[in-house]
Design an enzyme around this catalytic site. Structure first.
Site, PDB file in Angstrom:
ATOM      1  N   CYS A   1       0.813  -1.225   0.000  1.00 19.21           N
ATOM      2  CA  CYS A   1       0.000   0.000   0.000  1.00 19.21           C
ATOM      3  C   CYS A   1       0.844   1.272   0.000  1.00 19.21           C
ATOM      4  O   CYS A   1       0.554   2.229  -0.722  1.00 19.21           O
ATOM      5  CB  CYS A   1      -0.955  -0.007   1.184  1.00 19.21           C
ATOM      6  SG  CYS A   1      -0.250  -0.673   2.690  1.00 19.21           S
TER       7      CYS A   1
ATOM      8  N   HIS B   1      -3.264   6.280   4.362  1.00 17.33           N
ATOM      9  CA  HIS B   1      -1.832   6.352   4.673  1.00 17.33           C
ATOM     10  C   HIS B   1      -1.293   7.717   4.218  1.00 17.33           C
ATOM     11  O   HIS B   1      -1.652   8.203   3.141  1.00 17.33           O
ATOM     12  CB  HIS B   1      -1.049   5.279   3.906  1.00 17.33           C
ATOM     13  CG  HIS B   1      -1.218   3.884   4.426  1.00 17.33           C
ATOM     14  ND1 HIS B   1      -2.039   3.542   5.471  1.00 17.33           N
ATOM     15  CD2 HIS B   1      -0.621   2.719   4.019  1.00 17.33           C
ATOM     16  CE1 HIS B   1      -1.958   2.236   5.689  1.00 17.33           C
ATOM     17  NE2 HIS B   1      -1.110   1.719   4.822  1.00 17.33           N
TER      18      HIS B   1
HETATM   19  N1  LIG Z   1      -5.185  -3.504   4.191  1.00 16.06           N
HETATM   20  C1  LIG Z   1      -4.323  -2.957   3.342  1.00 16.06           C
HETATM   21  O1  LIG Z   1      -4.110  -1.732   3.307  1.00 16.06           O
HETATM   22  C2  LIG Z   1      -3.585  -3.825   2.392  1.00 16.06           C
HETATM   23  C3  LIG Z   1      -2.850  -3.206   1.384  1.00 16.06           C
HETATM   24  C4  LIG Z   1      -2.157  -3.986   0.489  1.00 16.06           C
HETATM   25  C5  LIG Z   1      -2.217  -5.356   0.604  1.00 16.06           C
HETATM   26  N2  LIG Z   1      -2.937  -5.939   1.597  1.00 16.06           N
HETATM   27  C6  LIG Z   1      -2.951  -7.392   1.655  1.00 16.06           C
HETATM   28  O2  LIG Z   1      -4.242  -7.891   1.334  1.00 16.06           O
HETATM   29  C7  LIG Z   1      -4.487  -9.109   2.034  1.00 16.06           C
HETATM   30  C8  LIG Z   1      -5.780  -9.016   2.836  1.00 16.06           C
HETATM   31  O3  LIG Z   1      -5.689  -7.924   3.727  1.00 16.06           O
HETATM   32  P1  LIG Z   1      -6.963  -7.393   4.538  1.00 16.06           P
HETATM   33  O4  LIG Z   1      -6.532  -6.091   5.108  1.00 16.06           O
HETATM   34  O5  LIG Z   1      -8.195  -7.449   3.711  1.00 16.06           O
HETATM   35  O6  LIG Z   1      -7.085  -8.514   5.720  1.00 16.06           O
HETATM   36  P2  LIG Z   1      -8.367  -8.887   6.594  1.00 16.06           P
HETATM   37  O7  LIG Z   1      -9.292  -7.729   6.717  1.00 16.06           O
HETATM   38  O8  LIG Z   1      -7.812  -9.484   7.820  1.00 16.06           O
HETATM   39  O9  LIG Z   1      -9.112 -10.034   5.736  1.00 16.06           O
HETATM   40  C9  LIG Z   1      -8.510 -11.261   5.464  1.00 16.06           C
HETATM   41  C10 LIG Z   1      -9.373 -12.065   4.505  1.00 16.06           C
HETATM   42  O10 LIG Z   1      -8.685 -13.276   4.187  1.00 16.06           O
HETATM   43  C11 LIG Z   1      -9.535 -14.384   4.471  1.00 16.06           C
HETATM   44  N3  LIG Z   1      -8.731 -15.527   4.885  1.00 16.06           N
HETATM   45  C12 LIG Z   1      -7.791 -15.566   5.842  1.00 16.06           C
HETATM   46  N4  LIG Z   1      -7.266 -16.814   5.936  1.00 16.06           N
HETATM   47  C13 LIG Z   1      -7.897 -17.569   5.010  1.00 16.06           C
HETATM   48  C14 LIG Z   1      -7.825 -18.932   4.609  1.00 16.06           C
HETATM   49  N5  LIG Z   1      -6.966 -19.779   5.178  1.00 16.06           N
HETATM   50  N6  LIG Z   1      -8.644 -19.351   3.624  1.00 16.06           N
HETATM   51  C15 LIG Z   1      -9.509 -18.522   3.035  1.00 16.06           C
HETATM   52  N7  LIG Z   1      -9.642 -17.212   3.368  1.00 16.06           N
HETATM   53  C16 LIG Z   1      -8.847 -16.749   4.343  1.00 16.06           C
HETATM   54  C17 LIG Z   1     -10.429 -13.889   5.574  1.00 16.06           C
HETATM   55  O11 LIG Z   1     -11.582 -14.705   5.623  1.00 16.06           O
HETATM   56  P3  LIG Z   1     -12.350 -14.980   7.016  1.00 16.06           P
HETATM   57  O12 LIG Z   1     -13.167 -13.745   7.284  1.00 16.06           O
HETATM   58  O13 LIG Z   1     -13.154 -16.185   6.706  1.00 16.06           O
HETATM   59  O14 LIG Z   1     -11.269 -15.196   8.048  1.00 16.06           O
HETATM   60  C18 LIG Z   1     -10.726 -12.474   5.085  1.00 16.06           C
HETATM   61  O15 LIG Z   1     -11.688 -12.498   4.066  1.00 16.06           O
HETATM   62  C19 LIG Z   1      -3.218  -9.341   2.864  1.00 16.06           C
HETATM   63  O16 LIG Z   1      -2.327 -10.118   2.100  1.00 16.06           O
HETATM   64  C20 LIG Z   1      -2.643  -7.958   3.017  1.00 16.06           C
HETATM   65  O17 LIG Z   1      -1.270  -7.985   3.262  1.00 16.06           O
HETATM   66  C21 LIG Z   1      -3.638  -5.212   2.483  1.00 16.06           C
END
Ligand SMILES: NC(=O)c1ccc[n+]([C@@H]2O[C@H](COP(=O)([O-])OP(=O)(O)OC[C@H]3O[C@@H](n4cnc5c(N)ncnc54)[C@H](OP(=O)(O)O)[C@@H]3O)[C@@H](O)[C@H]2O)c1
Length: 340
Positions: free
Chosen positions: A130, A243
């Site tokens: 990000c 950010h």
């Molecule tokens: N937030 C940011 O600013 C940002 C920016 C760039 C990249 N990212 C990346 O994007 C990804 C997701 O981030 P987020 O912020 O959306 O996280 P989050 O809000 O914690 O959501 C995680 C998601 O992944 C699912 N998940 C986790 N473990 C799983 C598994 N074993 N099988 C299937 N689904 C699973 C969760 O499902 P459940 O609800 O069923 O647990 C949920 O839908 C990460 O790799 C993060 O590093 C995030």
């Protein structure tokens, strides 16, 4: 004819935002599947005016689906992205797993759209970190004009960058400060995040920097130009979404602040808000829900020969993740798959 799209991690911060943006930008979707972990089976998520039920990633068959937008973290991505790619579904991944793989393009569509051609080596495309995404949108047009030698960046990163749990911890800890007996101990973050700032995001590396800081260095080189030197300090701040970055840039050639402002005004994905008066700049709460990367406080750095300072703010769930991923899907659709 449109696309058959899968959103993986649809119950998460980034996944939900991807669904919003696909609907807002009227991406030509014929069919949409939403996946998460088994514990979320049947959970309802919104896609435009539709409500969809979440399916289990572990048992989903990707055959016949065109594009899978992954937002589940590196662990599940490592297991399931290659399966999706092998089934002929192009993966656009938000985790850091494939970003540094030479056979996987790392793309910010305003900056290096030509890299899309390399997608077919693994059928996987990586979305940057990000903090990198918003920074390179600002740096690229300035680099094209005056050649950047070195960047010194300090970030002020919101808790949503750490997922749903990060947002909950800031909320609960802040409320807990006012209710005796309901104090919330740090769990997702290393120290108290309410009313505090933490100079530590991701793991420490041998040289004393953190992985988050290293990502900004390596990704800027891969996306813009490997000759650009970057040094970063990444800090978590008690902001829910958005950010901010204080960026100092040293160029080969002189670049006047007024010319830099004009260049950025004309640049794709950038919105310049730079009045030298109270409130004449953008703060994170004002960027939430927006597509743009906002640039303010553009000014000469008189301590070096060819230097500029600027302030860069963007919605990390949008340009930093979901929007960029959807823009990659649009690029893939327009240049390669050509449906819809
Ligand atoms: N937030 C940011 O600013 C940002 C920016 C760039 C990249 N990212 C990346 O994007 C990804 C997701 O981030 P987020 O912020 O959306 O996280 P989050 O809000 O914690 O959501 C995680 C998601 O992944 C699912 N998940 C986790 N473990 C799983 C598994 N074993 N099988 C299937 N689904 C699973 C969760 O499902 P459940 O609800 O069923 O647990 C949920 O839908 C990460 O790799 C993060 O590093 C995030």
């Amino acid at each position: 004819m449109g696309y058959r799209i899968v959103v993986v991690g649809a119950t998460g911060n980034v996944g939900r935002e991807m669904l919003n943006i696909l609907a807002e930008r009227e991406f030509p979707v014929d069919e949409m599947a939403v996946l998460a972990s088994r514990k979320s089976l049947g959970t309802e998520v919104s896609f435009g005016d539709k409500t969809l039920k979440t399916q289990d990633l572990a048992t989903f068959d990707f055959s016949g689906w065109d594009i899978a937008l992954f937002a589940v973290g590196s662990g599940p991505t490592k297991e399931f992205a290659p399966k999706a790619a092998a089934a002929g579904c192009v993966v656009i991944d938000n985790s850091s797993l494939y970003r540094y793989d030479p056979d996987v393009p790392l793309i910010v569509p305003e900056v290096n759209p030509q890299a899309i051609e390399g997608y077919s080596r693994k059928n996987i495309i990586a979305n940057p970190n990000c903090s990198t995404a918003q920074m390179v949108v600002a740096l690229k047009p300035l680099h094209d004009r005056a050649r950047i030698k070195r960047v010194v960046v300090s970030t002020y990163q919101s808790v949503s960058g750490a997922g749903k749990e990060g947002m909950d911890e800031l909320w609960d800890q802040t409320k807990g400060m006012y209710v005796p007996g309901q104090e919330v101990e740090p769990k997702k973050f290393q120290k108290q995040i309410a009313f505090n700032v933490i100079p530590h995001i991701d793991d420490f590396m041998d040289d004393g920097s953190t992985k988050e800081e290293w990502k900004m260095v390596a990704e800027t080189k891969k996306i813009i130009d490997k000759s650009i030197k970057v040094t970063a300090t990444c800090v978590r701040v008690p902001v829910f979404v958005g950010h901010s970055e204080a960026i100092n840039i040293e160029f080969e050639d002189f670049l006047d602040e007024d010319e830099a402002r004009d260049i950025l005004r004309e640049s794709p994905g950038v919105m310049v808000v730079d009045k030298r008066e109270t409130g004449g700049y953008v703060t994170p709460v004002e960027c939430v829900g927006d597509f743009a990367t906002f640039i303010s406080r553009i000014r000469q750095d008189s301590t070096i020969e060819n230097g500029l300072n600027l302030w860069c703010v963007s919605d990390n769930l949008r340009k930093g993740a979901a929007l960029n991923a959807v823009q990659i899907a649009e690029l893939l659709g327009n240049r390669i798959l050509q449906k819809g």
